[in-house]
Scaffold this motif. Structure first.
Motif, PDB file in Angstrom:
ATOM      1  N   VAL A 104       7.122  10.082 -15.022  1.00 47.65           N
ATOM      2  CA  VAL A 104       8.409  10.069 -16.116  1.00 47.65           C
ATOM      3  C   VAL A 104       7.768  10.885 -17.509  1.00 47.65           C
ATOM      4  N   SER A 105       6.697  10.194 -17.765  1.00 51.05           N
ATOM      5  CA  SER A 105       6.093  10.647 -19.054  1.00 51.05           C
ATOM      6  C   SER A 105       4.508  11.292 -18.618  1.00 51.05           C
ATOM      7  N   PRO A 106       4.460  12.264 -18.221  1.00 54.47           N
ATOM      8  CA  PRO A 106       3.074  12.627 -17.568  1.00 54.47           C
ATOM      9  C   PRO A 106       2.098  12.977 -18.660  1.00 54.47           C
ATOM     10  N   VAL A 138      -4.435   0.343  -9.635  1.00 59.10           N
ATOM     11  CA  VAL A 138      -3.049   0.366 -10.568  1.00 59.10           C
ATOM     12  C   VAL A 138      -2.101   1.600 -10.312  1.00 59.10           C
ATOM     13  N   ALA A 139      -0.921   1.030 -10.454  1.00 60.02           N
ATOM     14  CA  ALA A 139       0.106   2.285 -10.080  1.00 60.02           C
ATOM     15  C   ALA A 139       1.387   1.995 -11.002  1.00 60.02           C
ATOM     16  N   TRP A 140       1.525   2.929 -11.772  1.00 58.53           N
ATOM     17  CA  TRP A 140       3.024   2.907 -12.657  1.00 58.53           C
ATOM     18  C   TRP A 140       3.984   2.894 -11.519  1.00 58.53           C
ATOM     19  N   ALA A 141       5.224   1.902 -11.923  1.00 58.02           N
ATOM     20  CA  ALA A 141       6.449   1.689 -11.376  1.00 58.02           C
ATOM     21  C   ALA A 141       7.085   2.961 -11.245  1.00 58.02           C
ATOM     22  N   PRO A 142       7.655   3.476 -10.082  1.00 55.31           N
ATOM     23  CA  PRO A 142       8.324   4.801  -9.943  1.00 55.31           C
ATOM     24  C   PRO A 142       9.634   4.676 -11.073  1.00 55.31           C
ATOM     25  N   GLY A 143       9.627   5.854 -11.877  1.00 57.55           N
ATOM     26  CA  GLY A 143      10.857   6.056 -12.631  1.00 57.55           C
ATOM     27  C   GLY A 143      10.857   5.343 -13.826  1.00 57.55           C
ATOM     28  N   SER A 198       6.480   0.282 -17.364  1.00 57.88           N
ATOM     29  CA  SER A 198       5.953  -0.928 -16.376  1.00 57.88           C
ATOM     30  C   SER A 198       4.938  -0.333 -15.163  1.00 57.88           C
ATOM     31  N   PHE A 199       3.707  -1.136 -15.228  1.00 59.26           N
ATOM     32  CA  PHE A 199       2.814  -0.773 -14.097  1.00 59.26           C
ATOM     33  C   PHE A 199       2.403  -2.195 -13.563  1.00 59.26           C
ATOM     34  N   VAL A 200       1.948  -1.971 -12.237  1.00 58.24           N
ATOM     35  CA  VAL A 200       1.179  -3.122 -11.528  1.00 58.24           C
ATOM     36  C   VAL A 200      -0.394  -3.020 -11.125  1.00 58.24           C
ATOM     37  N   ALA A 232      -9.661 -13.693  -0.875  1.00 61.70           N
ATOM     38  CA  ALA A 232      -9.901 -12.158  -0.614  1.00 61.70           C
ATOM     39  C   ALA A 232      -9.180 -11.287  -1.724  1.00 61.70           C
ATOM     40  N   SER A 233     -10.036 -10.412  -1.916  1.00 60.49           N
ATOM     41  CA  SER A 233      -9.494  -9.293  -2.766  1.00 60.49           C
ATOM     42  C   SER A 233      -8.351  -8.600  -2.380  1.00 60.49           C
ATOM     43  N   LEU A 234      -7.446  -8.130  -3.337  1.00 61.72           N
ATOM     44  CA  LEU A 234      -6.406  -6.976  -2.882  1.00 61.72           C
ATOM     45  C   LEU A 234      -7.164  -5.730  -3.255  1.00 61.72           C
ATOM     46  N   LEU A 235      -7.167  -4.554  -2.649  1.00 63.48           N
ATOM     47  CA  LEU A 235      -8.091  -3.507  -2.814  1.00 63.48           C
ATOM     48  C   LEU A 235      -7.090  -2.300  -3.268  1.00 63.48           C
ATOM     49  N   ARG A 236      -5.945  -2.179  -2.595  1.00 59.03           N
ATOM     50  CA  ARG A 236      -5.063  -1.038  -2.922  1.00 59.03           C
ATOM     51  C   ARG A 236      -3.428  -1.480  -3.139  1.00 59.03           C
ATOM     52  N   ILE A 237      -2.672  -0.682  -3.869  1.00 54.62           N
ATOM     53  CA  ILE A 237      -1.564  -0.692  -4.161  1.00 54.62           C
ATOM     54  C   ILE A 237      -0.543   0.676  -4.031  1.00 54.62           C
ATOM     55  N   ALA A 238       0.356   0.512  -3.487  1.00 50.98           N
ATOM     56  CA  ALA A 238       1.364   1.819  -3.262  1.00 50.98           C
ATOM     57  C   ALA A 238       2.783   1.415  -3.400  1.00 50.98           C
ATOM     58  N   PHE A 239       3.507   2.097  -4.374  1.00 45.94           N
ATOM     59  CA  PHE A 239       4.781   2.098  -4.357  1.00 45.94           C
ATOM     60  C   PHE A 239       5.469   2.766  -3.355  1.00 45.94           C
ATOM     61  N   ASN A 240       6.748   2.468  -2.983  1.00 45.44           N
ATOM     62  CA  ASN A 240       7.486   3.306  -2.081  1.00 45.44           C
ATOM     63  C   ASN A 240       8.169   4.306  -3.198  1.00 45.44           C
ATOM     64  N   PRO A 241       7.927   5.793  -3.003  1.00 41.39           N
ATOM     65  CA  PRO A 241       8.596   6.399  -4.213  1.00 41.39           C
ATOM     66  C   PRO A 241       9.950   6.678  -4.230  1.00 41.39           C
ATOM     67  N   LEU A 242      10.715   6.478  -3.224  1.00 41.13           N
ATOM     68  CA  LEU A 242      11.891   6.540  -3.036  1.00 41.13           C
ATOM     69  C   LEU A 242      12.826   5.239  -3.273  1.00 41.13           C
ATOM     70  N   ASP A 243      12.132   4.063  -3.377  1.00 38.38           N
ATOM     71  CA  ASP A 243      12.688   2.788  -3.437  1.00 38.38           C
ATOM     72  C   ASP A 243      11.746   1.923  -4.133  1.00 38.38           C
ATOM     73  N   ALA A 244      11.774   1.769  -5.650  1.00 35.56           N
ATOM     74  CA  ALA A 244      10.819   1.163  -6.317  1.00 35.56           C
ATOM     75  C   ALA A 244      10.806  -0.287  -6.205  1.00 35.56           C
TER      76      ALA A 244
END
Length: 445
Positions: free
Chosen positions: A180-182, A218-223, A227-229, A287-299
């Motif tokens: 959104v704000s690149p 880390v990942a920005w919430a789509p749209g 907010s990021f997680v 146990a560590s959490l290693l990766r995160i991935a948002f659904n780009p079409l449904d945040a």
């Protein structure tokens, strides 16, 4: 199945598909559809980042006669030779933990040079690279490629949170580019922090202690621009809002640490009107959490996985605390996950079992959990329905060695290559690229 491959001189870990618009005002940037950025991962400081592309994309465009005897050889008929060719590369030094092209939205920004493309990598610092490419003129020498593209890759800037002119900073593990704000990029580090950077000003906007231990992704919430997680070695998935950094919201914890959500803190919402848990357990022993991935079409939906685990957890932001779906199909530890951008319920996973699995969750798996309430936010306990398990993937592909990472392409116009190979295909399609050792392959989905 249509398959393209590339043999790299170094082991490849990070990879990403180019997202540059290939039509309209940016059509002067040639060969924009089938290009990959690759980052190596070796134990020394000879790591490199590379840009590879197809020497001839005509077979992947509509309305092309591939039976033309005067045309170039079909790119899928090259035998054991690499389909991709090297367009440009540069020394990176420190191992590349992630690499990504700029989002397509960047080309609307006034601070962006529209004659070039940007990509970002992480390792010892956040590095911004500039890639420019030109069409080569055809040559008349026998045995030489008759035309094509070449490019130049140069580092534009390196950003570090250290004020020391010779910094010895903690390595960065990952980053996310805001669509959104690149001009905004957020990075994660093993020093427990996340940092938000403003690329247009080449400066840090804010830095916060995100976890009790190392932050792995880390990942920005789509749209969203605020907010990021993030996930990390403390086994938690946390959500942050730049407008209120006094606290974070724990959306999920590993089962060994999670506790019943019986007393949520009022006012700590997850952005959708529901209340999330805010209790924090002691660090360590999880146990560590290693990766995160948002659904780009449904945040509302995002995926994650634990270290040394064969399962993927699909979470619903509207009902945190427990996965809504678990994907159970791998026989070894998962290393990478990613959602497709054409179908809202398609996700891929890959791991140490040499398997790349594509899952279809369109048959109600991602439906909101019912709460039995009407017109009001339910108590979190009322949403704790059993986690559903999916054990049969839609597609399965076996690599020759452990898969380090995967990346989905953006939707690509043109299905001629698929029609030529197996009689199918559509006007738009997606590819999945994976890195396994020194081999990179792209599969038509």
């Amino acid at each position: 199945m249509s398959v393209l491959h590339y043999d790299s001189p170094l082991p490849v870990y990070a990879l990403d598909w180019a997202k540059t618009p290939g039509t309209g005002p940016f059509s002067h940037l040639p060969r924009s559809s089938y290009r990959l950025a690759l980052g190596s991962f070796t134990d020394d400081f000879r790591n490199r980042i590379s840009i590879v592309g197809l020497p001839d994309e005509r077979a992947f465009q509509d309305n092309v006669n591939m039976d033309d005897p005067y045309g170039s050889p079909h790119p899928l008929a090259a035998g054991d030779e690499s389909n991709f060719v090297l367009l440009a590369d540069a020394l990176h030094g420190y191992p590349v933990t992630k690499i990504a092209w700029e989002p397509a939205s960047t080309f609307r920004e006034p601070w962006k040079d529209h004659s070039t493309e940007l990509l970002t990598s992480t390792g010892d610092a956040l590095r911004i690279w500039e890639f420019s490419q030109v069409e080569e003129k055809p040559n008349l020498y026998v045995g030489r490629h008759a035309g094509g593209t070449t490019g130049k890759l140069a580092q534009k800037i390196a950003l570090s949170s250290s004020k020391n002119p010779n910094p010895t900073t903690a390595p960065l593990t990952s980053f996310s580019w805001n669509t959104v704000s690149p001009n905004l990029v957020v990075t994660s580090s093993i020093d427990t922090t996340c940092t938000v950077w403003d690329l247009s000003a080449s400066t840090a906007v804010t830095q916060l202690i995100a976890h009790d231990r190392e932050v792995y992704d880390v990942a920005w919430a789509p749209g969203s621009v605020d907010s990021f997680v993030s996930v990390g070695a403390d086994g938690s998935l946390r959500a942050f809002d730049l407008r209120s950094l006094e606290h974070s919201t724990i959306l999920y914890e590993t089962p060994s640490r999670s506790k019943p959500i019986t007393n949520p803190t009022p006012g700590r919402g997850n952005g959708s009107g529901n209340v999330a848990a805010s209790a924090v357990g002691p660090p360590g022993g999880t146990a560590s959490l290693l990766r995160i991935a948002f659904n780009p079409l449904d945040a509302n939906f995002l995926a994650t996985f634990h270290s040394d685990s064969p399962d993927v957890q699909i979470l619903d932001m509207r009902s945190p605390g427990r996965p809504v779906v678990e994907l159970k199909g791998h026989r070894g530890a998962i290393t990478s996950i990613g959602w497709g951008s054409q179908e809202s319920a398609t996700i891929a996973s890959a791991g140490d079992d040499c398997q790349l699995l594509v899952w279809d969750l369109s048959t109600g798996y991602l439906a909101p959990r019912t709460s039995g309430t009407h017109g009001r936010s339910p108590h979190p306990e009322s949403q704790m329905q059993p986690t559903r398990a999916v054990t049969e993937p839609l597609l399965a592909y076996t690599a020759q060695s452990e898969i380090n990472n995967i990346a989905w392409s953006p939707p690509i116009v043109g299905g001629e290559a698929t029609r030529y190979r197996d009689g199918g295909g559509a006007a738009h399609g997606e590819w999945i690229a994976y890195a396994a050792g020194r081999t990179v392959k792209a599969l038509k989905v």
